[in-house]
Design a protein around this motif. Structure first.
Motif, short mmCIF file in Angstrom:
data_model
loop_
_atom_site.label_atom_id
_atom_site.label_comp_id
_atom_site.label_asym_id
_atom_site.label_seq_id
_atom_site.Cartn_x
_atom_site.Cartn_y
_atom_site.Cartn_z
N GLN A 189 28.78 36.24 31.38
CA GLN A 189 30.14 35.75 31.15
C GLN A 189 30.29 35.21 29.73
O GLN A 189 31.39 35.23 29.18
CB GLN A 189 30.52 34.69 32.21
CG GLN A 189 29.81 33.36 32.13
CD GLN A 189 30.39 32.41 31.10
OE1 GLN A 189 31.54 32.55 30.70
NE2 GLN A 189 29.59 31.45 30.66
N PRO A 195 35.26 35.89 34.22
CA PRO A 195 35.98 36.76 35.15
C PRO A 195 37.06 36.03 35.94
O PRO A 195 37.00 34.81 36.14
CB PRO A 195 34.88 37.26 36.11
CG PRO A 195 33.59 36.97 35.41
CD PRO A 195 33.84 35.77 34.58
N THR A 196 38.04 36.80 36.39
CA THR A 196 39.08 36.27 37.26
C THR A 196 38.85 36.63 38.72
O THR A 196 39.33 35.93 39.61
CB THR A 196 40.45 36.81 36.83
OG1 THR A 196 40.42 38.25 36.86
CG2 THR A 196 40.80 36.34 35.43
N HIS A 197 38.12 37.73 38.96
CA HIS A 197 37.88 38.21 40.33
C HIS A 197 36.44 38.70 40.49
O HIS A 197 35.79 39.06 39.50
CB HIS A 197 38.85 39.34 40.69
CG HIS A 197 40.27 38.91 40.81
ND1 HIS A 197 41.08 38.73 39.70
CD2 HIS A 197 41.03 38.61 41.91
CE1 HIS A 197 42.28 38.33 40.11
NE2 HIS A 197 42.28 38.26 41.43
N THR A 223 37.22 40.84 34.44
CA THR A 223 37.85 39.90 33.52
C THR A 223 39.34 40.21 33.42
O THR A 223 39.82 41.23 33.91
CB THR A 223 37.20 39.96 32.13
OG1 THR A 223 37.36 41.27 31.60
CG2 THR A 223 35.73 39.63 32.20
N GLU A 224 40.06 39.30 32.76
CA GLU A 224 41.52 39.43 32.70
C GLU A 224 41.97 40.72 32.01
O GLU A 224 43.01 41.28 32.33
CB GLU A 224 42.11 38.20 31.99
CG GLU A 224 43.60 38.07 32.12
CD GLU A 224 44.11 36.74 31.61
OE1 GLU A 224 45.33 36.50 31.74
OE2 GLU A 224 43.29 35.94 31.11
N LYS A 313 31.16 27.26 34.67
CA LYS A 313 31.59 28.65 34.80
C LYS A 313 30.64 29.44 35.70
O LYS A 313 31.07 30.11 36.65
CB LYS A 313 31.70 29.31 33.43
CG LYS A 313 32.85 28.77 32.59
CD LYS A 313 32.90 29.44 31.23
CE LYS A 313 34.07 28.92 30.40
NZ LYS A 313 34.10 29.54 29.05
N ALA A 330 39.61 36.03 44.17
CA ALA A 330 39.79 35.32 42.91
C ALA A 330 38.70 34.28 42.73
O ALA A 330 38.24 33.65 43.70
CB ALA A 330 41.16 34.66 42.86
N GLN A 333 39.36 28.07 40.44
CA GLN A 333 39.58 27.37 39.17
C GLN A 333 39.33 25.88 39.35
O GLN A 333 39.32 25.37 40.44
CB GLN A 333 41.01 27.61 38.69
CG GLN A 333 41.33 29.08 38.47
CD GLN A 333 40.40 29.76 37.47
OE1 GLN A 333 40.20 29.22 36.38
NE2 GLN A 333 39.88 30.91 37.81
#
Length: 333
Positions: A189, A195-197, A223-224, A313, A330, A333
């Motif tokens: 990362q 990453p988002t998912h 990632t986004e 993270k 997801a 956060q």
């Protein structure tokens, strides 16, 4: 003149030797040791030629009596967060082994304490200080098309029997991911972006009678910007293999990187011989460089690069892997 920090070490197990070496090599002072088994502290002193260092079995008593500038935390995973909070509440700097926590509740507690404290908080993701990983990240700034990290190690029943906390949900918080492969996930990362998912599978395929947690894991992270990177980890091998990252850049170059060996388009650009390590070879040599940077940051009044916002993270990604169970979800956060 460089300031000498008085540092207390909490937890005198396997990784503690790396911290003793880092503390002494950076010119700081190891002022106290703490372990619930005092004989482990005595053994650590004997192995590293240390003398006249007080030994405690209660970290609270040690902090109250010794008033160190900083503590290094090398205890079982479930103790990282409460010990960190206790020290930060007293404005004592903390350098903690990974992971920062084993639950989201603990993460919230650490975040709150870090925000309220005047002290610095740092985490030991020492591979970020390995020259090849730094080189890899610099090369990846142009963009990553795809990446894969692999961790194939041996951690058998005897390893888990060596300490009662190992392999348990309550004290380790997980298996191969949160203990061994967390470093590789952190590097992935670090070079690819958060990453988002994730879609992941974790399983206990071979060590079911020895541990409560996973011995094997695989994951696809997104990632986004749509980039995907992948991770495979197992601690069921007969012998360790080198941890390896394969990265295809958007410019076409193919990079294969280990701590001691690196190729670009099959051409060797960095290779070092096996050297003597403080502990296991797989731990690398980054602890001293990381420790030096931590105390330089404190002295210069700037944030340490691997603080709470960076260290959480990899933990959040692992929590998401555990929750995925074969479904794309997801990242929390």
């Amino acid at each position: 003149m460089k300031k000498q920090f008085r540092i207390a070490l909490i937890g005198c197990g396997a990784i503690a030797g790396n911290h003793v070496t880092a503390i002494t090599q950076t010119g700081n002072i190891l002022c106290a040791l703490c372990d619930i088994l005092p004989e482990k502290a005595e053994d650590l002193m004997a192995r590293y030629g240390l003398k006249d260092i007080p030994v405690y079995t209660d970290y609270r008593e040690m902090i109250q009596k010794e008033a160190p500038d900083a503590v290094h935390i090398c205890t079982p995973h479930d103790l990282h967060a409460p010990m960190t909070v206790y020290a930060l509440e007293r404005d004592i700097h903390v350098l903690c082994e990974k992971p920062m926590c084993i639950t989201m509740e603990q993460m919230k507690d650490v975040r709150h304490a870090a925000k309220q404290s005047r002290a610095q908080l740092g985490y030991c993701f020492q591979n970020r200080y390995e020259p090849n990983m730094i080189r890899l990240r610099e090369m990846a700034q142009c963009g990553v098309a795809s990446a894969l990290g692999t961790v194939v190690w041996k951690r058998d029943a005897a390893y888990y029997a060596s300490a009662a906390w190992r392999g348990t949900v309550a004290h380790e918080g997980g298996g191969v991911m949160i203990n061994q492969a967390i470093h590789t996930l952190d590097i992935l990362q670090w070079i690819c972006g958060m990453p988002t998912h994730v879609l992941a599978h974790v399983s206990n395929d071979f060590l079911g009678n020895a541990i409560e947690v996973e011995d094997t894991a695989s994951a696809r992270f997104e990632t986004e910007d749509g980039t995907a990177f992948f991770l495979f980890a197992t601690n069921t091998a007969k012998k360790d293999l080198p941890v390896e990252l394969q990265v295809r850049l958007t410019t076409g170059e193919m990079i294969v990187a280990q701590n001691r060996h690196m190729t670009v388009n099959h051409e060797v650009i960095a290779s070092t011989k096996e050297e003597e390590n403080v502990g296991k070879a797989v731990w690398g040599k980054g602890h001293t460089a990381l420790t030096a940077d931590f105390y330089t940051c404190i002295e210069e009044g700037r944030p340490f690069p691997i603080g709470v916002d960076e260290a959480d993270k990899a933990v959040r990604l692992i929590f998401a892997m555990y929750a995925s169970n074969g479904k794309r979800i997801a990242v929390p956060q």
